[in-house]
Structure formats: structure tokens, C-alpha cells
Design an enzyme around this catalytic site. Sequence first.
Site, PDB file in Angstrom:
ATOM      1  N   CYS A   8       0.199   3.597   2.806  1.00 18.46           N
ATOM      2  CA  CYS A   8       0.735   3.144   4.198  1.00 18.46           C
ATOM      3  C   CYS A   8       2.334   3.323   4.405  1.00 18.46           C
ATOM      4  CB  CYS A   8       0.419   1.595   4.039  1.00 18.46           C
ATOM      5  SG  CYS A   8      -1.111   1.133   3.796  1.00 18.46           S
ATOM      6  N   CYS A  46       0.658  -1.284   0.155  1.00 16.58           N
ATOM      7  CA  CYS A  46      -0.069   0.013  -0.114  1.00 16.58           C
ATOM      8  C   CYS A  46       0.721   1.297   0.047  1.00 16.58           C
ATOM      9  CB  CYS A  46      -0.729   0.082   1.206  1.00 16.58           C
ATOM     10  SG  CYS A  46      -1.689   1.479   1.795  1.00 16.58           S
TER      11      CYS A  46
END
Length: 120
Positions: free
Chosen positions: A46, A43
Site C-alpha cells: 500500500c 501495509c
Amino acid sequence: MVQELTLDQFQQKVYNLSDANASSSLTYLGDKPAIVDFYASWCGPCRMVAPILEELAGEYEGKIVVYKVNTEKEPDLAAAFGIRSIPSILFIPMSGKPQMLQGAMPKDAFKKAIEEYLLK
């Protein structure tokens, strides 16, 4: 330092999920307010949040604890909190209800949440 948690560690340090039938009745097990970052290695947002949380863990050392949970390695934990998008950040005050925020935030937004919600 940000600590990565497995389901077992989460149940020892944060919430014992087997003690409750609904997340609203969980009792926080920690001795300092906490942030839990639900993330995945692939991600992009993230990966943007990770160094910010590392910095904040250092800046607020002794005042808060910062954990991270890999939703791919711990799908049951992600499901228990209804994680549908990542990053999802759980803010856990010492008293009061935890609050989940979704998406990447800049450092100043994290600091504001820490100061106003976790350390007030």
C-alpha cells in the site's frame, strides 16, 4: 490530490450504501471517473502504491478523482466491498460496472487502466 474518505464522505461522494442491498446495484454519485484505494498504514505494498496514486491524481487532475479508504479506520466500508487483501483498488467509470483489482501495480498498469477503462 488524493482525498482520504470516511464512511460518511464515501456515502456522499461515491456510493450511498444505504440505498442498495447489493454492491452491484449501486449508483455512482461522482461527476468524474474515480479510483478508490482501500489500504492500511502498516501495509508495505500500500505504501508503494500511495505515491503512484498521488502522481496520477496530479497528472489526471480534472479528468478523474482519486480517493483512499483506510480499512482499519473504516472496517464497515471495507466489509461492504468484500476487501480481503490490500491494497484493493476500485476503478469506477462514469457508466458501466466498477472493477476491483487487488495488489500493488506499477504506474504504467494504472495508466493503462485509467486510459482504457475510466477515460475511454
